[in-house]
Design an enzyme around this catalytic site. Structure first.
Site, PDB file in Angstrom:
ATOM      1  N   GLY A   1      54.758  59.967  68.861  1.00  0.00           N
ATOM      2  CA  GLY A   1      55.047  60.424  67.510  1.00  0.00           C
ATOM      3  C   GLY A   1      53.939  61.020  66.678  1.00  0.00           C
TER       4      GLY A   1
ATOM      5  N   GLY B   1      52.153  63.804  67.079  1.00  0.00           N
ATOM      6  CA  GLY B   1      51.954  65.243  67.204  1.00  0.00           C
ATOM      7  C   GLY B   1      52.370  66.019  65.968  1.00  0.00           C
TER       8      GLY B   1
ATOM      9  N   CYS C   1      56.029  66.953  66.192  1.00  0.00           N
ATOM     10  CA  CYS C   1      56.872  65.869  66.690  1.00  0.00           C
ATOM     11  C   CYS C   1      57.517  65.154  65.511  1.00  0.00           C
ATOM     12  CB  CYS C   1      56.039  64.886  67.506  1.00  0.00           C
ATOM     13  SG  CYS C   1      56.992  63.492  68.157  1.00  0.00           S
TER      14      CYS C   1
END
Length: 347
Positions: A181, A183, A186
């Site tokens: 999570g 990124g 993301c």
């Protein structure tokens, strides 16, 4: 249900405390590291940064460019075997040693990866990538890959906790990919409520992996060169970068023009854009867990690579580390509530 009371930290929550140094110049810092991997037995030396296996980052063109900086590229899994063959015919042996072959976990992925690896023995890295590395099927696939390719260095993930890191190493992974999570494109944490602050994940997974002779790569969450230094300081053996390497000539994203200015599309690999492109759309039973952004074109990636490596060398000089290998031993993190003076950031 239970609640863990321990505070978990991301890169934005800390700075590295400076320490006395005998280094006279940033040029005195050695960024190259040499690793011998637990299962494959292979030895590799280079700068332990990896371009992410996203189709708007991990391209053949990116691999060609970053090999000149001794940096790895995890080439995305959507190239055909024929495209791989054409690339291998033109790439030097030095470029190929900086390439990871990425794969999913289906039978078709396995067969395709076997064909690609058979094209040239210089392809020594396999990156087995799924969003959720906690499934039993994924662990079994890692074991299957290790049995099939005993001399290949296998990188597998993603996970964020020590016990799963150990499980993957014991199943055959040489390097565990850490991050759920963090990124830039993301949205897993928003869509699912699941995740783990990246710096704490790196620290805890590095401790688990190193106890078994394995290694980790911090995947996601880096927005600036200082974050890369923090990831290495936290114990990461490698750092994987997506957003920091997106938007360049070598990145492979679609270019759009608005009001005379050119932008490149960059999207998460679980985004609607990615699923429309590769699997015909978002399946009815799932939600997209990524977003699409437009980045101003940033020119050749070499300029960004030099900036990242320069920042990393400078971080080492601030703590007296003459080699990147020493950075984690010389790192003391301090918790902070601010990172920078932002008064002119909007100008």
């Amino acid at each position: 249900m239970r609640i863990e009371e321990d505070l978990k930290l991301g890169f934005k929550d800390v700075l590295i405390r400076p320490k006395r140094s005998t280094l006279k110049s940033r040029s005195d810092v050695e960024l190259e590291r040499q690793f011998t991997f637990k299962h494959s037995g292979q030895t590799w030396s280079g700068v332990p940064i990896i371009a992410a296996n996203m189709d708007t980052v991990g391209t053949f063109e990116m691999a060609q460019a970053l090999a000149g900086f001794d940096i790895l590229t995890a080439v995305h899994k959507h190239y055909t075997v024929e495209e791989w063959a054409a690339f291998i015919n033109t790439a030097s042996a030095d470029v190929l040693k900086h390439v990871m072959v990425s794969t999913g976990t289906s039978d078709a992925d396995f067969a395709k990866t076997a064909q690609i690896l058979a094209l040239n023995p210089a392809l020594n890295f396999v990156c087995i990538d799924v969003a959720n590395g906690y499934s039993e099927h994924f662990v079994q696939f890692v074991a299957k890959a290790r049995e099939a390719w005993p001399t290949k260095t296998i990188c597998a993930g993603n996970v964020v906790t020590g016990e799963m890191c150990e499980e993957l190493i014991l199943s055959g992974a040489d390097i565990v990919k850490v991050g759920i999570g963090p990124g830039s494109v993301c949205t897993t944490r928003v869509k699912t409520g699941v995740g783990y602050p990246q710096l704490s994940a790196v620290i805890e997974c590095a401790d688990a992996a190193h106890g078994l002779g394995g290694m980790i790569v911090s995947d996601g969450g880096c927005t600036m060169p200082g974050d890369v230094a923090k990831a290495f300081g936290g114990g990461a053996d490698f750092v994987m970068l997506g957003g920091m390497l997106a938007g360049h000539e070598e990145s492979g994203g679609s270019v759009v023009e608005e009001n005379g200015e050119k932008f490149m599309l960059f999207y998460g690999m679980s985004s609607e854009s990615a699923m429309n492109r590769h699997v015909g759309g978002v399946a009815k039973y799932r939600a997209a867990e990524g977003k699409t952004v437009k980045l101003p074109l940033r020119g050749p990636v070499g300029n960004t690579a030099r900036d990242i490596l320069g920042g990393l060398r400078s971080a080492c000089t601030y703590v007296g580390a003459s080699r990147l290998k020493e950075l984690t031993k010389r790192t003391t993190f301090i918790r902070v509530q601010e990172q920078e003076n932002r008064i002119f950031n909007n100008l």
